[in-house]
Design a protein around this motif. Structure first.
Motif, short mmCIF file in Angstrom:
data_model
loop_
_atom_site.label_atom_id
_atom_site.label_comp_id
_atom_site.label_asym_id
_atom_site.label_seq_id
_atom_site.Cartn_x
_atom_site.Cartn_y
_atom_site.Cartn_z
N THR A 198 -3.63 4.87 -12.53
CA THR A 198 -4.83 5.27 -11.52
C THR A 198 -4.47 4.08 -10.20
O THR A 198 -3.99 2.92 -10.53
N ARG A 199 -5.18 4.33 -9.21
CA ARG A 199 -5.03 3.59 -8.11
C ARG A 199 -5.52 2.25 -8.20
O ARG A 199 -4.98 1.18 -8.02
N ILE A 202 2.16 1.56 -3.38
CA ILE A 202 1.30 2.28 -4.49
C ILE A 202 1.01 3.53 -4.33
O ILE A 202 0.89 4.50 -4.93
N GLU A 203 1.06 4.28 -2.80
CA GLU A 203 0.81 5.38 -2.62
C GLU A 203 1.82 6.46 -3.04
O GLU A 203 1.64 7.45 -3.87
N GLU A 205 0.73 -1.16 0.06
CA GLU A 205 0.10 -0.26 -0.01
C GLU A 205 0.77 1.23 0.18
O GLU A 205 0.44 2.28 -0.57
N GLY A 217 0.83 9.37 -11.08
CA GLY A 217 -0.50 9.65 -11.04
C GLY A 217 -1.03 9.97 -12.37
O GLY A 217 -2.32 9.73 -12.64
N ILE A 257 1.47 6.24 -6.94
CA ILE A 257 0.48 7.42 -7.47
C ILE A 257 0.94 8.91 -7.32
O ILE A 257 0.67 9.39 -8.24
N GLU A 267 -3.63 -1.26 -8.02
CA GLU A 267 -4.15 -2.32 -7.27
C GLU A 267 -4.63 -3.53 -7.84
O GLU A 267 -4.48 -4.56 -7.20
#
Length: 53
Positions: free
Chosen positions: A19-20, A7-8, A4, A15, A11, A24
């Protein structure tokens, strides 16, 4: 670093390209590889900045 957290970070950096939801849906291997690539790119940019002074 957790999946997580990676991924943050991705992004924040990518970004405009991912996209998130897209990230994911990808495998841990993909996230780890993309994170590694982005970390190395950031390191090279920092090195170039330091060397320019």
């Amino acid at each position: 670093m957790t999946r997580e957290e990676k991924i943050e970070l991705l992004i924040k950096r990518l970004g405009d390209r991912f996209t998130r939801k897209h990230l994911e849906s990808k495998s841990d291997r993909f996230i780890d590889a993309l994170y590694q690539i982005e970390s190395e790119r950031e390191d090279r940019e920092a090195d170039a900045l330091v060397c320019s002074f």
